[in-house]
Design an enzyme around this catalytic site. Structure first.
Site, PDB file in Angstrom:
ATOM      1  N   TYR A 135      77.134 -73.974 -64.810  1.00 24.47           N
ATOM      2  CA  TYR A 135      77.687 -72.843 -65.560  1.00 24.47           C
ATOM      3  C   TYR A 135      79.205 -72.872 -65.493  1.00 24.47           C
ATOM      4  CZ  TYR A 135      77.410 -70.234 -61.020  1.00 24.47           C
ATOM      5  OH  TYR A 135      77.509 -69.813 -59.719  1.00 24.47           O
ATOM      6  N   CYS A 136      79.825 -72.315 -66.531  1.00 23.04           N
ATOM      7  CA  CYS A 136      81.284 -72.347 -66.692  1.00 23.04           C
ATOM      8  C   CYS A 136      81.833 -73.762 -66.494  1.00 23.04           C
ATOM      9  CB  CYS A 136      81.965 -71.370 -65.731  1.00 23.04           C
ATOM     10  SG  CYS A 136      83.677 -70.983 -66.173  1.00 23.04           S
ATOM     11  N   PRO A 137      81.313 -74.738 -67.253  1.00 24.57           N
ATOM     12  CA  PRO A 137      81.763 -76.117 -67.070  1.00 24.57           C
ATOM     13  C   PRO A 137      83.206 -76.297 -67.514  1.00 24.57           C
ATOM     14  CG  PRO A 137      80.405 -75.933 -69.039  1.00 24.57           C
ATOM     15  CD  PRO A 137      80.339 -74.606 -68.349  1.00 24.57           C
ATOM     16  N   LYS A 181      78.018 -79.450 -58.324  1.00 24.91           N
ATOM     17  CA  LYS A 181      79.181 -78.561 -58.415  1.00 24.91           C
ATOM     18  C   LYS A 181      79.079 -77.405 -57.429  1.00 24.91           C
ATOM     19  CE  LYS A 181      81.463 -75.514 -61.794  1.00 24.91           C
ATOM     20  NZ  LYS A 181      81.535 -75.163 -63.226  1.00 24.91           N
TER      21      LYS A 181
END
Length: 280
Positions: free
Chosen positions: A147-149, A160
């Site tokens: 998420y939120c790459p 991550k």
């Protein structure tokens, strides 16, 4: 890679600890505080600042998230899971905050000279330095499926554990990182996965919302195979600063910064009312 130390200019820096989750009612407060501090360093009424902050059960949304096709259903889902939605004023997409996630801001002057990539690299080099005794395998690249790459996702062995955003206020730069320290990175990712599934429902959209793959995410505790806590990580930061001969002092907001905070907080409230409407 930018050397983080050069940006503190051999002066005493302020360290502000707002990591008590009950200190502020909403993450809106923390984005407004970072704005106030960015303005202070911009006009040189403050030296550089490092600030810790923590919020329990919050999902910070990007502007595109607030425009998701089935916004009402997606936001309602978050609230049913007892998460408070907040629309940020910096770049990025949905991020999970809880007591096991440390937010870490660096406030620096010289935004007219400090490039965007350079700002990110300052944070990357600092985090690598803090964790150099634990690992030398931290990489910075976009982790697809997280998420939120972003280009400066921090990962170990492809998993991550942190993401970085950046905001510029006049000549002040706020480089902000969330670090998943305790708990399960996969469980946090599952929450955001369901948010997007509920909010997109397979519709074609102009904006490309990420397809979340929970297995791409971990916490530092999971990656280092140790029960690392937020408090322990904060101690690692201060120990590292001391070892690196950085002159730091515990600080709080000045009266002028508190006044600026009030104005910036109202801007955050207005932003969230506009973005979320009746769901605010």
């Amino acid at each position: 890679m930018s050397e983080w130390k050069s940006f503190f200019n051999h002066q005493q820096i302020r360290l502000i600890d707002h990591s008590n989750p009950t200190m502020h009612a909403s993450a809106m407060d923390d984005f407004a505080i970072d704005d106030a501090l960015a303005l202070s360093v911009s006009n040189q009424s403050s030296p550089p600042v490092i600030r810790f902050w923590v919020h329990d059960k919050t999902v910070v949304l990007g502007i595109p998230d607030a425009r998701i096709p089935y916004k009402n259903e997606a936001i309602t889902y978050l609230k049913q899971q007892e998460y408070q939605p907040v629309v940020r004023n910096s770049g990025g997409l949905a991020v999970v905050l809880d007591k096991g996630v440390l937010n870490f801001s660096i406030l620096l002057p010289g935004g007219n000279k400090l490039g965007i990539h350079e700002g990110y690299e300052v944070m990357v080099s600092l985090i690598r330095g803090i964790l150099k005794q634990e690992t030398d395998e931290i990489e910075a690249y976009e982790v697809i499926g997280s998420y939120c790459p972003g280009e400066y996702d921090l990962s170990i062995n492809g998993k991550k554990f942190a993401g970085i955003s950046q905001r510029r206020v006049r000549d002040g730069v706020a480089v902000q990182i969330y670090i998943s320290i305790e708990g399960s990175g996969q469980e946090r990712a599952e929450l955001i996965q369901q948010f997007y599934q509920t909010g997109v429902r397979g519709e074609e959209t102009k904006f490309h919302y990420p397809t979340i793959q929970p297995d791409t995410m971990r916490s530092l505790s999971q990656l280092l195979n140790t029960e690392l806590t937020v408090s322990e990580f904060k101690q690692m930061v201060t120990d590292f600063l001391t070892t690196e001969k950085i002159d730091w002092i515990i600080s709080e907001l000045s009266n002028e910064e508190k006044q600026t905070f009030d104005k910036r907080k109202q801007q955050m409230v207005d932003r969230n009312q506009k973005a979320l409407g009746d769901l605010f």
